[in-house]
Design an enzyme around this catalytic site. Structure first.
Site, mmCIF file in Angstrom:
data_model
loop_
_atom_site.group_PDB
_atom_site.id
_atom_site.type_symbol
_atom_site.label_atom_id
_atom_site.label_comp_id
_atom_site.label_asym_id
_atom_site.label_seq_id
_atom_site.Cartn_x
_atom_site.Cartn_y
_atom_site.Cartn_z
ATOM 1 N N ASN A 9 0.865 -1.176 0.000
ATOM 2 C CA ASN A 9 0.000 0.000 0.000
ATOM 3 C C ASN A 9 0.903 1.228 0.000
ATOM 4 O O ASN A 9 1.446 1.611 1.031
ATOM 5 C CB ASN A 9 -0.893 -0.013 1.257
ATOM 6 N N LYS A 11 0.059 4.224 -0.449
ATOM 7 C CA LYS A 11 -0.645 5.407 0.054
ATOM 8 C C LYS A 11 -0.376 6.609 -0.881
ATOM 9 O O LYS A 11 -0.206 6.426 -2.071
ATOM 10 C CB LYS A 11 -0.251 5.713 1.502
ATOM 11 N N HIS A 97 -9.668 1.057 4.366
ATOM 12 C CA HIS A 97 -8.438 1.277 5.133
ATOM 13 C C HIS A 97 -8.766 2.223 6.296
ATOM 14 O O HIS A 97 -9.584 3.132 6.153
ATOM 15 C CB HIS A 97 -7.358 1.870 4.226
ATOM 16 N N GLU A 99 -7.320 4.682 7.440
ATOM 17 C CA GLU A 99 -7.144 6.103 7.126
ATOM 18 C C GLU A 99 -8.370 6.650 6.404
ATOM 19 O O GLU A 99 -8.774 7.787 6.599
ATOM 20 C CB GLU A 99 -5.862 6.291 6.291
ATOM 21 N N GLU A 169 -5.934 -5.000 10.295
ATOM 22 C CA GLU A 169 -4.891 -4.012 10.568
ATOM 23 C C GLU A 169 -5.223 -3.267 11.860
ATOM 24 O O GLU A 169 -6.045 -2.340 11.847
ATOM 25 C CB GLU A 169 -4.817 -2.991 9.430
ATOM 26 N N GLY A 175 1.925 2.203 10.764
ATOM 27 C CA GLY A 175 2.860 3.320 10.633
ATOM 28 C C GLY A 175 3.497 3.743 11.947
ATOM 29 O O GLY A 175 4.129 4.794 12.035
ATOM 30 N N SER A 215 2.961 -2.262 10.418
ATOM 31 C CA SER A 215 4.425 -2.250 10.609
ATOM 32 C C SER A 215 5.091 -3.582 10.271
ATOM 33 O O SER A 215 6.065 -3.979 10.908
ATOM 34 C CB SER A 215 4.783 -1.802 12.032
HETATM 35 C C1 PEP Z 1 -1.036 0.163 5.933
HETATM 36 O O1 PEP Z 1 -1.049 1.329 5.621
HETATM 37 O O2 PEP Z 1 -1.921 -0.592 5.521
HETATM 38 C C2 PEP Z 1 0.029 -0.295 6.812
HETATM 39 C C3 PEP Z 1 -0.066 -1.479 7.359
HETATM 40 O O3 PEP Z 1 1.078 0.565 7.013
HETATM 41 P P1 PEP Z 1 2.475 0.217 7.744
HETATM 42 O O4 PEP Z 1 2.954 -1.081 7.162
HETATM 43 O O5 PEP Z 1 3.356 1.365 7.409
HETATM 44 O O6 PEP Z 1 2.180 0.082 9.204
#
Ligand code: PEP
Length: 253
Positions: A9, A11, A97, A99, A169, A175, A215
């Site tokens: 992803n 983003k 997601h 976000e 998630e 992040g 992460s």
């Molecule tokens: C994501 O944005 O779906 C995500 C898991 O980000 P990160 O791996 O940076 O935590």
């Protein structure tokens, strides 16, 4: 065996030239995608033609969208539909997601409509769910995630639900550098599978790929992916570094 998936992803990151460099680096970095595995690149919408061209002809590699609208066409300025993506050959779309849920107020009901739109375009929703920190600290993560799944997906038929990929998630791990432990990931992935088993039966639930996101990086991917109900990962930050994402692909079961 269920599909094992490493989904990137990106983003809202990278210029077009940086995107091109990363795609070139990714393809040049040593990684192997087995027959039961997929690598999926959810790139910014405007880079989809570039990514499609760069990844053309590669086995089990797909370009994905990060979002879509719930309608197939119409007066929705600035939006892009699942049908439009399908016309470009893009058949995977990330939905819900955290976000988007947080910054764009996407509700479970709206995500149910988007899921229908993606399936109607004969495409695969990568449906995200996951709890905020306060819910995890209160120990209520299972019921929180179960409600998200019920509200957005339980209207689907058994045939439709097998076409959905789930991405669990935990918001506190996205992040932040904090990762759920492999035990925490396995526990809630098994719970998510049991939720689908109760509704659709075990045989259907066993076909659904459930990815972990939060992460994931080269250093922890193997341990997390080794859990029996973890079928790969949705990866943000580490997917912007070719060597990291290649190692994450290589960590798939
Ligand atoms: C994501 O944005 O779906 C995500 C898991 O980000 P990160 O791996 O940076 O935590």
């Amino acid at each position: 065996m269920r599909k094992q998936i490493a989904a990137a992803n990106w983003k809202m990151n990278l210029s077009i030239s940086e995107a091109e460099t990363l795609l070139d680096q990714l393809m040049a970095t040593d990684h192997h995608i087995a027959a039961n595995q997929e690598a999926i690149y959810a790139v910014p919408a405007i880079y989809i033609p570039l990514a499609t061209q760069k990844l053309a002809g590669r086995q089990n590699i797909y370009v994905a969208a990060q979002n879509c609208h719930s309608k197939s066409s119409g007066a929705y300025t600035g939006e892009i539909s699942a049908t439009m993506y399908a016309s470009l050959g893009v058949k995977h779309i990330v939905l819900g997601h955290s976000e988007r849920r947080e910054y764009f107020n996407e509700s479970d009901a709206f995500l149910a409509e988007k899921t229908d739109a993606v399936l109607a375009a004969a495409s695969t929703p990568i449906f995200c769910c996951g709890e905020p920190l306060a819910i995890r600290e209160a120990g209520n993560q299972n019921s929180y995630v179960e409600t998200q799944l019920k509200n957005s997906l339980f209207h689907l038929t058994a045939e439709q639900i097998t076409k959905v990929v789930i991405a669990y998630e935990p918001i506190w791990a996205i992040g932040t550098g904090k990762t759920a432990s492999s035990e925490q990931a396995q526990e809630i992935h098994a719970y998510i599978r049991s939720v689908f088993a109760t509704k659709y039966g075990q045989a259907i639930a066993d076909q659904i790929s459930i990815l972990y996101g939060g992460s994931v990086k080269a250093a922890n991917a193997k341990e997390i992916f080794s859990q029996p109900d973890v079928d790969g990962g949705l990866v943000g930050g580490a997917s912007l570094i070719a060597t990291e994402f290649a190692a994450i692909i290589n960590a798939l079961k």
